[in-house]
Design a protein around this motif. Structure first.
Motif, PDB file in Angstrom:
ATOM      1  N   THR A   2       0.837  -1.192   0.000  1.00 13.24           N
ATOM      2  CA  THR A   2       0.000   0.000   0.000  1.00 13.24           C
ATOM      3  C   THR A   2       0.876   1.248   0.000  1.00 13.24           C
ATOM      4  OG1 THR A   2      -1.692  -1.195   1.208  1.00 13.24           O
ATOM      5  CG2 THR A   2      -1.852   1.176   1.222  1.00 13.24           C
ATOM      6  N   PHE A  32      -5.188   0.411   3.667  1.00 13.16           N
ATOM      7  CA  PHE A  32      -5.839  -0.475   2.700  1.00 13.16           C
ATOM      8  C   PHE A  32      -6.273   0.342   1.493  1.00 13.16           C
ATOM      9  CE2 PHE A  32      -8.955   0.994   5.756  1.00 13.16           C
ATOM     10  CZ  PHE A  32     -10.083   1.315   5.016  1.00 13.16           C
ATOM     11  N   ASP A  33      -6.500  -0.330   0.397  1.00 15.96           N
ATOM     12  CA  ASP A  33      -6.984   0.350  -0.798  1.00 15.96           C
ATOM     13  C   ASP A  33      -7.648  -0.663  -1.710  1.00 15.96           C
ATOM     14  OD1 ASP A  33      -4.961   0.022  -3.466  1.00 15.96           O
ATOM     15  OD2 ASP A  33      -4.093  -0.538  -1.536  1.00 15.96           O
ATOM     16  N   GLY A  34      -8.403  -0.149  -2.674  1.00 15.06           N
ATOM     17  CA  GLY A  34      -9.054  -1.020  -3.639  1.00 15.06           C
ATOM     18  C   GLY A  34     -10.118  -0.275  -4.409  1.00 15.06           C
ATOM     19  N   ASP A  57     -12.986  -9.383  -3.986  1.00 13.09           N
ATOM     20  CA  ASP A  57     -11.887  -9.220  -4.941  1.00 13.09           C
ATOM     21  C   ASP A  57     -11.025  -8.003  -4.629  1.00 13.09           C
ATOM     22  OD1 ASP A  57     -12.740 -11.501  -6.422  1.00 13.09           O
ATOM     23  OD2 ASP A  57     -14.243 -10.257  -7.431  1.00 13.09           O
ATOM     24  N   GLY A  58     -10.766  -7.759  -3.348  1.00  7.73           N
ATOM     25  CA  GLY A  58      -9.898  -6.659  -2.942  1.00  7.73           C
ATOM     26  C   GLY A  58     -10.551  -5.295  -2.939  1.00  7.73           C
ATOM     27  N   GLY A  86     -12.863 -11.778   0.827  1.00  4.09           N
ATOM     28  CA  GLY A  86     -11.794 -11.097   0.114  1.00  4.09           C
ATOM     29  C   GLY A  86     -11.915  -9.591  -0.033  1.00  4.09           C
ATOM     30  N   TRP A  87     -12.624  -8.931   0.873  1.00  4.78           N
ATOM     31  CA  TRP A  87     -12.717  -7.467   0.857  1.00  4.78           C
ATOM     32  C   TRP A  87     -11.476  -6.882   1.496  1.00  4.78           C
ATOM     33  CZ3 TRP A  87     -16.735  -4.686  -1.328  1.00  4.78           C
ATOM     34  CH2 TRP A  87     -17.812  -5.462  -1.786  1.00  4.78           C
ATOM     35  N   ALA A  88     -10.976  -5.758   0.966  1.00  2.00           N
ATOM     36  CA  ALA A  88      -9.790  -5.103   1.522  1.00  2.00           C
ATOM     37  C   ALA A  88     -10.138  -4.214   2.702  1.00  2.00           C
ATOM     38  CB  ALA A  88      -9.091  -4.271   0.451  1.00  2.00           C
ATOM     39  N   ILE A 107      -8.514  -6.805   8.261  1.00  2.00           N
ATOM     40  CA  ILE A 107      -9.249  -5.975   7.315  1.00  2.00           C
ATOM     41  C   ILE A 107      -9.183  -4.525   7.807  1.00  2.00           C
ATOM     42  CG2 ILE A 107     -11.480  -6.319   8.472  1.00  2.00           C
ATOM     43  CD1 ILE A 107     -12.771  -6.306   5.626  1.00  2.00           C
ATOM     44  N   HIS A 143     -11.013   4.196  -7.487  1.00  2.00           N
ATOM     45  CA  HIS A 143     -10.120   3.655  -6.459  1.00  2.00           C
ATOM     46  C   HIS A 143     -10.140   4.528  -5.206  1.00  2.00           C
ATOM     47  CE1 HIS A 143      -7.088   0.433  -6.163  1.00  2.00           C
ATOM     48  NE2 HIS A 143      -6.559   1.192  -5.216  1.00  2.00           N
ATOM     49  N   TRP A 145      -7.909   4.966  -1.387  1.00  2.00           N
ATOM     50  CA  TRP A 145      -6.756   4.620  -0.574  1.00  2.00           C
ATOM     51  C   TRP A 145      -7.005   5.150   0.827  1.00  2.00           C
ATOM     52  CZ3 TRP A 145      -6.654   6.616  -5.421  1.00  2.00           C
ATOM     53  CH2 TRP A 145      -5.956   5.926  -6.408  1.00  2.00           C
TER      54      TRP A 145
END
Length: 155
Positions: A2, A32-34, A57-58, A86-88, A107, A143, A145
């Motif tokens: 990150t 975290f980011d995604g 999926d992140g 699978g969540w960021a 998380i 996106h 961040w």
């Protein structure tokens, strides 16, 4: 890995919005980011639970709870489901509960605060729509961040 939000802003500030709202870091990961996914709901977390039970999926779920601290929109079971799928991270413009259990999960979780009161389960709300929080628009697919310094959003 990150990227620090301060460094990211220094490099790309003209393409980013900075959330001035001060949120607490409540998850086991501070940075975290995604890609953004969204839910807009008020004191009803059934839609939050349903979305976080799908493959993340992140992605980062941004929940616009209208800033209400009257009841929690995320608890330990929903956060654990997000990890499993699978969540960021999760950004909550509202309250969570089960802070100690959520802090132990891998998380990122940012929220205004906490309240032990659970929310309604009627499924009222909208998913994957643009939401505006403190003047910043969170558009699904763009996106986000987040780290100890704050939250940056791709315009």
């Amino acid at each position: 890995m990150t990227i620090a939000t301060a460094d990211l802003y220094d490099e790309h500030g003209d393409a980013l919005d900075s959330l001035s709202l001060q949120l607490h870091d409540l998850g086991g990961r501070v940075a975290f980011d995604g890609p953004i996914r969204t839910v807009r709901c008020h004191r009803d977390n059934a839609l939050v639970k349903a979305v976080l039970a799908t493959p993340g999926d992140g992605a980062v779920l941004v929940i616009d709870g209208g800033g209400s601290l009257q009841s929690a929109l995320v608890g330990d079971l929903i956060a654990a489901s997000a990890v499993e799928h699978g969540w960021a991270g999760i950004i909550v413009h509202g309250a969570i509960r089960d802070r100690e259990a959520i802090a132990a999960l891998p998380i990122g979780v940012k929220a205004l605060g906490s309240n032990p009161r659970k929310s309604a389960k009627d499924g009222v709300g909208e998913a994957d729509v643009p939401v505006e929080i403190a003047g910043v628009v969170f558009t699904p697919g763009r996106h986000v961040w987040a780290d100890a310094d704050g939250v940056l959003v791709e315009r």
